[in-house]
Structure formats: structure tokens, C-alpha cells
Design a protein around this motif. Sequence first.
Motif, PDB file in Angstrom:
ATOM      1  N   PHE A 104     -65.842 100.389  86.070  1.00  0.00           N
ATOM      2  CA  PHE A 104     -66.862 100.387  87.096  1.00  0.00           C
ATOM      3  C   PHE A 104     -66.860 101.743  87.771  1.00  0.00           C
ATOM      4  O   PHE A 104     -66.974 102.758  87.113  1.00  0.00           O
ATOM      5  CB  PHE A 104     -66.618  99.220  88.059  1.00  0.00           C
ATOM      6  CG  PHE A 104     -66.665  97.898  87.348  1.00  0.00           C
ATOM      7  CD1 PHE A 104     -65.509  97.297  86.868  1.00  0.00           C
ATOM      8  CD2 PHE A 104     -67.877  97.275  87.116  1.00  0.00           C
ATOM      9  CE1 PHE A 104     -65.569  96.104  86.167  1.00  0.00           C
ATOM     10  CE2 PHE A 104     -67.933  96.077  86.426  1.00  0.00           C
ATOM     11  CZ  PHE A 104     -66.781  95.492  85.946  1.00  0.00           C
ATOM     12  N   GLY A 105     -66.677 101.759  89.087  1.00  0.00           N
ATOM     13  CA  GLY A 105     -66.512 103.045  89.743  1.00  0.00           C
ATOM     14  C   GLY A 105     -67.780 103.860  89.858  1.00  0.00           C
ATOM     15  O   GLY A 105     -68.893 103.330  89.898  1.00  0.00           O
ATOM     16  N   ARG A 164     -55.878 103.427  90.178  1.00  0.00           N
ATOM     17  CA  ARG A 164     -57.094 102.635  89.997  1.00  0.00           C
ATOM     18  C   ARG A 164     -58.270 103.315  90.673  1.00  0.00           C
ATOM     19  O   ARG A 164     -59.370 103.397  90.143  1.00  0.00           O
ATOM     20  CB  ARG A 164     -56.879 101.239  90.564  1.00  0.00           C
ATOM     21  CG  ARG A 164     -57.892 100.224  90.113  1.00  0.00           C
ATOM     22  CD  ARG A 164     -57.525  98.851  90.582  1.00  0.00           C
ATOM     23  NE  ARG A 164     -57.504  98.747  92.034  1.00  0.00           N
ATOM     24  CZ  ARG A 164     -57.157  97.639  92.687  1.00  0.00           C
ATOM     25  NH1 ARG A 164     -56.796  96.567  92.012  1.00  0.00           N
ATOM     26  NH2 ARG A 164     -57.156  97.602  93.997  1.00  0.00           N
ATOM     27  N   ALA A 165     -58.010 103.816  91.892  1.00  0.00           N
ATOM     28  CA  ALA A 165     -59.088 104.486  92.620  1.00  0.00           C
ATOM     29  C   ALA A 165     -59.479 105.788  91.935  1.00  0.00           C
ATOM     30  O   ALA A 165     -60.661 106.127  91.853  1.00  0.00           O
ATOM     31  CB  ALA A 165     -58.667 104.747  94.065  1.00  0.00           C
ATOM     32  N   LYS A 213     -53.935  95.802  97.013  1.00  0.00           N
ATOM     33  CA  LYS A 213     -54.674  94.672  96.470  1.00  0.00           C
ATOM     34  C   LYS A 213     -54.794  94.799  94.950  1.00  0.00           C
ATOM     35  O   LYS A 213     -55.855  95.102  94.431  1.00  0.00           O
ATOM     36  CB  LYS A 213     -56.078  94.635  97.073  1.00  0.00           C
ATOM     37  CG  LYS A 213     -56.117  94.353  98.572  1.00  0.00           C
ATOM     38  CD  LYS A 213     -57.553  94.329  99.049  1.00  0.00           C
ATOM     39  CE  LYS A 213     -57.646  94.369 100.553  1.00  0.00           C
ATOM     40  NZ  LYS A 213     -57.753  93.058 101.179  1.00  0.00           N
ATOM     41  N   PRO A 214     -53.706  94.564  94.253  1.00  0.00           N
ATOM     42  CA  PRO A 214     -53.814  94.659  92.793  1.00  0.00           C
ATOM     43  C   PRO A 214     -54.462  93.408  92.228  1.00  0.00           C
ATOM     44  O   PRO A 214     -54.556  92.384  92.902  1.00  0.00           O
ATOM     45  CB  PRO A 214     -52.343  94.734  92.359  1.00  0.00           C
ATOM     46  CG  PRO A 214     -51.606  93.987  93.419  1.00  0.00           C
ATOM     47  CD  PRO A 214     -52.363  94.175  94.698  1.00  0.00           C
ATOM     48  N   ARG A 238     -61.309 104.361  97.201  1.00  0.00           N
ATOM     49  CA  ARG A 238     -60.337 104.154  98.270  1.00  0.00           C
ATOM     50  C   ARG A 238     -59.182 103.276  97.824  1.00  0.00           C
ATOM     51  O   ARG A 238     -59.283 102.532  96.841  1.00  0.00           O
ATOM     52  CB  ARG A 238     -61.005 103.507  99.477  1.00  0.00           C
ATOM     53  CG  ARG A 238     -61.403 102.080  99.205  1.00  0.00           C
ATOM     54  CD  ARG A 238     -61.707 101.330 100.463  1.00  0.00           C
ATOM     55  NE  ARG A 238     -60.532 101.154 101.302  1.00  0.00           N
ATOM     56  CZ  ARG A 238     -60.568 100.557 102.476  1.00  0.00           C
ATOM     57  NH1 ARG A 238     -61.700 100.117 102.957  1.00  0.00           N
ATOM     58  NH2 ARG A 238     -59.463 100.412 103.200  1.00  0.00           N
ATOM     59  N   PRO A 277     -70.443  97.777  99.234  1.00  0.00           N
ATOM     60  CA  PRO A 277     -69.294  98.548  98.747  1.00  0.00           C
ATOM     61  C   PRO A 277     -69.464  99.068  97.328  1.00  0.00           C
ATOM     62  O   PRO A 277     -69.048 100.195  97.025  1.00  0.00           O
ATOM     63  CB  PRO A 277     -68.135  97.551  98.831  1.00  0.00           C
ATOM     64  CG  PRO A 277     -68.541  96.567  99.847  1.00  0.00           C
ATOM     65  CD  PRO A 277     -70.031  96.492  99.801  1.00  0.00           C
ATOM     66  N   HIS A 278     -70.059  98.268  96.451  1.00  0.00           N
ATOM     67  CA  HIS A 278     -70.096  98.757  95.072  1.00  0.00           C
ATOM     68  C   HIS A 278     -71.061  99.921  94.926  1.00  0.00           C
ATOM     69  O   HIS A 278     -70.896 100.770  94.040  1.00  0.00           O
ATOM     70  CB  HIS A 278     -70.438  97.615  94.109  1.00  0.00           C
ATOM     71  CG  HIS A 278     -71.825  97.111  94.211  1.00  0.00           C
ATOM     72  ND1 HIS A 278     -72.185  96.081  95.048  1.00  0.00           N
ATOM     73  CD2 HIS A 278     -72.960  97.485  93.588  1.00  0.00           C
ATOM     74  CE1 HIS A 278     -73.463  95.849  94.927  1.00  0.00           C
ATOM     75  NE2 HIS A 278     -73.970  96.677  94.059  1.00  0.00           N
ATOM     76  N   VAL A 312     -67.314  98.230 103.623  1.00  0.00           N
ATOM     77  CA  VAL A 312     -66.777  96.898 103.868  1.00  0.00           C
ATOM     78  C   VAL A 312     -67.284  96.362 105.211  1.00  0.00           C
ATOM     79  O   VAL A 312     -67.535  95.176 105.373  1.00  0.00           O
ATOM     80  CB  VAL A 312     -65.235  96.937 103.838  1.00  0.00           C
ATOM     81  CG1 VAL A 312     -64.642  95.630 104.273  1.00  0.00           C
ATOM     82  CG2 VAL A 312     -64.760  97.291 102.449  1.00  0.00           C
ATOM     83  N   SER A 347     -66.408 102.939 103.332  1.00  0.00           N
ATOM     84  CA  SER A 347     -66.527 102.341 101.998  1.00  0.00           C
ATOM     85  C   SER A 347     -67.429 101.114 101.976  1.00  0.00           C
ATOM     86  O   SER A 347     -67.581 100.468 100.954  1.00  0.00           O
ATOM     87  CB  SER A 347     -65.148 101.994 101.425  1.00  0.00           C
ATOM     88  OG  SER A 347     -64.498 101.084 102.265  1.00  0.00           O
ATOM     89  N   ASN A 385     -62.953 101.445 106.275  1.00  0.00           N
ATOM     90  CA  ASN A 385     -63.763 100.296 105.909  1.00  0.00           C
ATOM     91  C   ASN A 385     -65.240 100.558 106.136  1.00  0.00           C
ATOM     92  O   ASN A 385     -66.090 100.107 105.379  1.00  0.00           O
ATOM     93  CB  ASN A 385     -63.334  99.055 106.699  1.00  0.00           C
ATOM     94  CG  ASN A 385     -62.072  98.427 106.129  1.00  0.00           C
ATOM     95  OD1 ASN A 385     -61.752  98.629 104.965  1.00  0.00           O
ATOM     96  ND2 ASN A 385     -61.360  97.665 106.938  1.00  0.00           N
ATOM     97  N   THR A 406     -61.894 105.662  89.006  1.00  0.00           N
ATOM     98  CA  THR A 406     -63.325 105.531  89.246  1.00  0.00           C
ATOM     99  C   THR A 406     -64.020 106.886  89.273  1.00  0.00           C
ATOM    100  O   THR A 406     -65.215 106.979  89.529  1.00  0.00           O
ATOM    101  CB  THR A 406     -63.620 104.823  90.592  1.00  0.00           C
ATOM    102  OG1 THR A 406     -63.159 105.658  91.661  1.00  0.00           O
ATOM    103  CG2 THR A 406     -62.944 103.479  90.683  1.00  0.00           C
ATOM    104  N   PHE A 446     -56.130 100.547  99.573  1.00  0.00           N
ATOM    105  CA  PHE A 446     -55.937  99.676 100.719  1.00  0.00           C
ATOM    106  C   PHE A 446     -54.528  99.825 101.269  1.00  0.00           C
ATOM    107  O   PHE A 446     -53.577 100.055 100.521  1.00  0.00           O
ATOM    108  CB  PHE A 446     -56.174  98.222 100.334  1.00  0.00           C
ATOM    109  CG  PHE A 446     -57.610  97.902 100.070  1.00  0.00           C
ATOM    110  CD1 PHE A 446     -58.101  97.947  98.774  1.00  0.00           C
ATOM    111  CD2 PHE A 446     -58.468  97.567 101.107  1.00  0.00           C
ATOM    112  CE1 PHE A 446     -59.432  97.648  98.524  1.00  0.00           C
ATOM    113  CE2 PHE A 446     -59.795  97.275 100.860  1.00  0.00           C
ATOM    114  CZ  PHE A 446     -60.279  97.324  99.571  1.00  0.00           C
ATOM    115  N   ALA A 497     -69.148 102.937  95.992  1.00  0.00           N
ATOM    116  CA  ALA A 497     -68.232 103.338  94.925  1.00  0.00           C
ATOM    117  C   ALA A 497     -68.984 104.104  93.852  1.00  0.00           C
ATOM    118  O   ALA A 497     -68.496 105.105  93.331  1.00  0.00           O
ATOM    119  CB  ALA A 497     -67.562 102.110  94.328  1.00  0.00           C
TER     120      ALA A 497
END
Lengths: 366, 254, 289
Positions: free
Chosen positions: B111-112, B159-160, B94-95, B88, B78-79, B58, B56, B53, B163, B90, B82
Motif C-alpha cells: 500500500f503506502g 513498515r513505515a 501496532k504490528p 508514521r 489516513p490512507h 487519524v 496523518s 495524529n 511505504t 505509533f 499515506a
Amino acid sequence: MSTPERSSFTTRPDASGRRWRRIFLIIGAAVFVYALLAPLTSTDAAQAIGVPLLADRLWFRIATIIAMFAVMASAWNIIGGLTGYAAFGNVAFFGIGAYTTGMLIAKAKWPFFAALPAAPLASAAFATLIGVPLLRLRGHYFAVASLGTGVAVGEVIQNVDFRGHPVFGGSTGLFLPIVGRDITYFYLMVGAAVLTVAVTWWVLRSRFGYGLIAIRENEEAAAVMGVDTTAYKVSAFALAAALTGLAGGIFAQWNVFINQENVFPIEYNIQMILMALIGGAGTLFGPIIGAVLLQLLIQFLSGSLPISADIPFVPADARPVLAQVILGLLVVAVVVFVPRGVIDFFGGQSRLSLGYLRRSLRETSV
Amino acid sequence: MSAPVATAQLELQGVTKRFGGVAALDGVSFSCREGEILGIIGPNGAGKTTLLNCISGVHRLDAGDIRWRGESISGRPPHRIASLGIGRTFQVVKPFASMTVRENAAVGALFGSAEAHLPPKLAFQRADEVLELVGLAAKAALPVTALTIPDRKRLEVARAVATKPRLLLLDEVMAGLNHVEVDEALEMVRAVHATGVTIVLIEHVMRVIVGVCERAIVLHFGKLLAEGEPREVLRDRRVIEAYLGERYARQQEG
Amino acid sequence: MAYIVQLVVLGLLIGGVYVAVGVGFGLVWGVLNIVNLSHGALVIVGSYLTWKLFSSYGLDPFLSLPLDAALLFGIGYALQRLLINRVIRAPLLFTFLLTFGVNLVIINVLLFLFKSDFRSVTPSYAGAGLNLGPLVLPYTRLASLAIALLLAGILGLILGRTRTGLAIQAVGADRDAAQLVGIDLRHIYALTFGLGAACAGVAGGLIALIQAITPTAGEPYTLQAFVVVILGGLGRVSATVVGGLLFGLIEVFAQSIPGSGSVYANAIAFGLLVLVLVTRPQGLLGRKP
């Protein structure tokens, strides 16, 4: 397999749901085209054919109001439905738009078509300003804080004065010169509604829209994926504000009179949310459908429709009060019996059966 | 085999994070080379997820610094992290629940990192590629809610990866998987690594640490306990003590 | 200097009302996680009952307070048991909308029954006050403050010293654990809401003495209750007491600035709300979230 997804991930109905959706879409399109063209015919011609409604002034006054709410509900949908931040005070932007246009016309003597664009700009600017602190809040805090915005803005505008004179017309309100005919504003308002739907359509298939929905589904994951959550939230808020403000600006000139009561009514907040929910928050056309249905109901209950029947035991002057009571009960009923169902509008289950209602009740009850 | 001195890609110096009075991380320092697979192990509550955390973005650090390719990144949102190329997953997945599998993966590509940030059409193409990589291509059109837990974890990784990260932080991707699923997940991690991504993974499943990590660090009560080659680290007395208690460690020795 | 003292005293007296309005609201919010948008309406129902008993039967307003509490307890219990319990596990938006709908219904029923005319309760002692030097402290306001503090005290005692109160606290702390030890959630939820409504009823009775009432007069109190609870800190009655008194002081001092007036009540409340939420969301006495 590399065709881009269609953007309607918020509703994915099954086969029969799709069929119904197509049917409704066709009917809706037909009604819309009729609504658009009918006022252009002269009253005599219309009555000669026996075609009623929209050639009648009263009806397209109602239609204008419906279009106005369609704009507001659709605009709310962008921040509430798509982004998941259920703002409770968006009427503030309606009022700001109305007063911006109103002041420019009444005090600065601007022509209407120059004053109108200022409305969405002013609303968006205010939303950006207030959005940065406000959108940091979650849940209850955000909801009440946004509710407070709506209330406070109206209050300030009505009461602020400079050297003894009310700046914005105070409680007497603002009077605008009469310009154009009712029919102009009908088309303007419908145009605004079309614009709002077009904007929503664009948002839903853009990176911006995906980002908003990601924020709604899981803000932390969205941030970590690279979504600038603050910028996106504030942008959605400002966009919703701008569109709502546009409706306000049109209303100001159409109604030629504005004051705190008619442009900052608290009930509008709940109406726009309810409309979006009933129709389907997060969808493209949901808020429009909700606006049409709910507004017709409210107008009918208030006795404003030409076809309003007399309701037994209720005297005519109590009709508006009754309308509010029914609205309140409707809110309660929708929330109690269809909360899951409304969410499932997001997911596309369009089948509302008794067993379904019973199941959804069980899920949300204690 | 002596590797040339590679500059650290990720560097933590004295990282400290407190919650209330408790130091979840206390002066943690280590570094990670580009292309490495680094494992992080430690008993529950050791601060492993807190570490991710902090990296990244958080959590904000209370003390210390985190450097990425020489630049300090602590304190960035965080963005931004990224977009620098750090992705990362979780621990509790967290979909984005109302989207399909494909759309979830596409969000990563939309994004990413700077290399991602694709327009929708290309983003969906990339989504298909990463879904292929993790083995979810067949389920691309399903809503996320229809997936099993192991598949959701794969989606999380997909998903990660979408990015286009240079560094991928994996948080207990193997948790709750059975033997066969762990093997499949291991293959997936190797496949991702093969594309040139540095991997830092938190795990409890020692088979994974030993099987795929080049180095491992051990956290205990927020402090760095040991560092080195996985097998050696796992034989370290202090590590055994931390996991299984002092008495067991003594028993093992004598 | 004397002017400042006067403002402080006035602020505390006004704060009393806010304490009464806030404790019920805070209880429901803290335990049930419900922000009750109909709180102001419930307050006004209490006001109307007090007014009706006074104007039709000559019952002294202070004596009507227990009746206000009883009526509103019944209404609150029914509301929670029959309606709110059904959506309490749905997302927050829905409880919000529900209480808003209830608010709409209550206000308009009152409008239907009593019209929008302003009513006031003026017992014989209404004008009299305690003379302390240059200050005149109206007896009604003094009694209101005393009763508000008494109300808070009673609520605190109920919560801390009775079995029911402990059950309520348990439910507020951990709903599932409370169920596991055998607490009937539905009943306790309804009881809690009923208690909160009862406090609202008492507050309403006190308000009837201080201002003219009309069905929509309760609206500002909802937002103000929200601010009071946030200001003091969610979770404890004592925190709400502090919040209420402080809010009274702030209001009085804000309105003493030349140029402003009571018309800005909502704007002040809202501005304060945003300020607190952005700078110190846990309030003065609350725990850090």
C-alpha cells in the motif's frame, strides 16, 4: 531470498502439523474426487461393486446441502475470518439470492441459467448498500446490527405487499417449475463451493487479502499504512454476500419452493460461523472442513441420514429439536473449551491436548 | 551558511484539536523543509502524539490547516495521507500480529505512497530491502510475536519506510531503549534520512534530539512554546520551566 | 387530536414492557460488556413459569412475578458462574456465540417440554380496563407499566444504595481496580447476570399477560432490548427507561401508518437501530463514546 511468500500466513503449523495437514489434504482430495465422480455411475453398477453412498439419491441430497453450507461458511470466512468483522446476519444474502432467482423464474419467466447470475449481483448490491453504514460499527454494535439485518430482510420480504398482494409470495412462498435433475444441482453447488475456495485462495495471495488481514489485525495501523479500510471492508462484505447469494440462487431452483422460513432461517447464521470457527477461521480449507463435520452431525441428529440410529428416550418427531439442543451445547462447548484453541488455528498450533485446553480456559476465564 | 529559501514541505497553521473541553492542540503553527530532521519535544500530555495524529489523518482538526507541498490535506482520510507520502509509526507499536516480520513490512510496500503500491512479488522484495536497512533481515521469517520490543520498534519503522514516504513521522521510537539500543536506533534514523526522507520525530531522549535533529519545536499544553536549534531550545528558560518547574528554572539562572 | 393522545398512551403502556425487557439487558451489557443473545429466551422462561403457576395452581400472574425473578436469578447466576465466566476475557465473538448457544438450548428445551402450542394467561380481570373518555386502558397493561417502572426503580436503588450494587458499579467501571479493592469478580459477575436475568423473568411474567406465548416468542425481544438500550444510552437504568418508553411510542406510531402492521416489528427495530448507531451512537442520554 526474494521468493514471494506463500499466502498461508494465517496458519503456520510446525513440522508434525504440516505432516498431518498433508495427510488430511490427500484424504480430502480423494474423498472429493470420489464425491464428484460417484454420482455419474448408475445406481446398479455402483451397487454391483458394493460401492455405497453417493450413488444413492438421498446421500447426494445431503452432499448438496453440505456443499451449500461449505459455500456459506467459506463466504463468511472472507468477511468474518479474514477481515475480522464477524457478521451475524449473512443468511440475509442467501435469502436475497434465493428470492432474486426465484422471482425471476417464477414471475418473470426467465430461464434458470439467466436468473442464476442475478442472485450474486443482487446480494452484492444489497451488501454494498448496507455495508457502508454497518461496517463503520465495531464489536457488539456491528454484530447485532448485522444480526438485525438478517432478521429484518426476511421479515420485509415475507410481508411487503403492493395493493393487497404480497410482492414476494408472502407466507405461501414461491413455487418454481421443476427443471433438471437433482444431480445437476449437486454439481452446481459443488461448483459454487469450488468457486468460493478458489476466490478465497486468490484473495489470500493478493494485495486485497493482505489489506483485509491488516484491517483485522489492526485497523488503525492499516489505514495509516495506506489501506482504504472502508472500501476494502465493503468489498469483502459484498464478495461474501455474492457467494452466499449464489448458493441461495441455486437452492431456490433446486428446492423449487422458497419462503421466509427456508431461506432466511436464523440458525444458518450461527451454523456458518461455527463451521468456519471449528474448521479454522481465516484459513483456506477450514470452513469447508467445518461445514462437512458440522452438517453431518446436524443431519445425523435430526434423523435425516440413512444411517441415523435411534436415540433412546427421544421420539422421532423430537429429533430436530434435539438436534438444535445438541447444536446449542456444541456451540457452548466449543466456545468455552476451545476459544484460544480456535484462535490458535489461525496461528497454526494444531495440537489439541488436555493441558492445552486447560491453559486456554485459564486465559479466558475470570 | 545560508541555505536558499526552501519552500516548506509540511506546514501547520493554527492547528487546534479539542477533546471534550480540553484543547490538546491550540493554535500550533510551524513548518518543515524537505529533507530536514525536525524534533518535537514537550512534557507528557503536551499534545505531541495528537499532533502526529492530526497530520496523518487519524484526527480531524477543529481549527487551522495542514498543508503538504502547498496543498491542504486536513480532513483527508489516513490512507489518502499515506498515499501522498506521509508515513508514521505509533508510540505503542501496532504490528499485524498474525503475520511474519517480512509480511508486516510488505504491507507497507503493498500500500503506502504512490511510489509504493507494489504488486505482491515486488512488495516482498522491497520488504527485504527495508528490513536490511533497519537491521531485521535475519529475523524476517519469524512471527512478529517472537520479537523483542526494540525489534518491534524497528519493524514499525521498517513498515513505515516500506511505504516509500517523503516524510516520516516517528513517535517515540527510542522510548524504553537502553543506551546501546538508542545508538543503534540513531544509526537507523540516520540511514533512513540518508535516503532522502524528511523526518519529524517525537522524543523524550534529549541525546537523540541534540544528536540528530537540525531543528526542534517544543509543545506545552498544546501550544508551541519554542522553536529553533536543539541546544538553544533546551537552554530556553520557558522550556526548562515547562519540564522541570519554575523553581528549578530560577535556580538554574541565579 | 384525541387519536394522538390515544396513541401516546398506548405507546407508553407498550413501552412499559420494553422498559422491563431492557433494564436487565442493559445491566448485563453495561457492567459485563456482554450482549446476551439469550435474553429473550430468559424472558420467555419467566413467561412459562407464570403460565404454569396460573394454569396448574391458579396463582395470580402478578403474584408469580417474584417467583419469576427468583427462578431466573438462580438460572442467571448459574449460567454466568459456570459458563460465561469462562470466556469473558475472550474476544467478543465468543461471548456472543456462547449466549447464542444458550439461547438455542433454552428455546429447544422449552419446545421439548411445552411443544410449540400457543399458551395464554387470562385471569378474570383480563378484559377489564379503566375508562377515560374514549380510551379504554386495560388494567393489566396499566399494572405492567407500573411494575416495569417499579422494577427499574428497585434496580436503580440496588445499584446505587446497596454495598452489592456499588460493587457491581465498581466492577463495571474498572474491573482491575475493583479486584484490587477486594471485590470478588466471579461472584459479582454472576450476581449481575443473575439480576439481569431476574429482571428478564419479571418482564416475562408481564408479557404472559399481554400476548400468547410460545418458546420462540422471546426472540424479537432480544433485538428490541438491544435497540432500547442503545436508544436511551448504555450505562444507566434511567436512560433505559427513557429508551423503553420511547421505543414503545415509536412502535405504536410506526404501526399506525396505514399499510404496515405488527409483522414488521423486527424491521422497525432494526431500522431504528441503524439510524441511531449511525447518527447518535451514544443514544439520548448516554455519554459520548
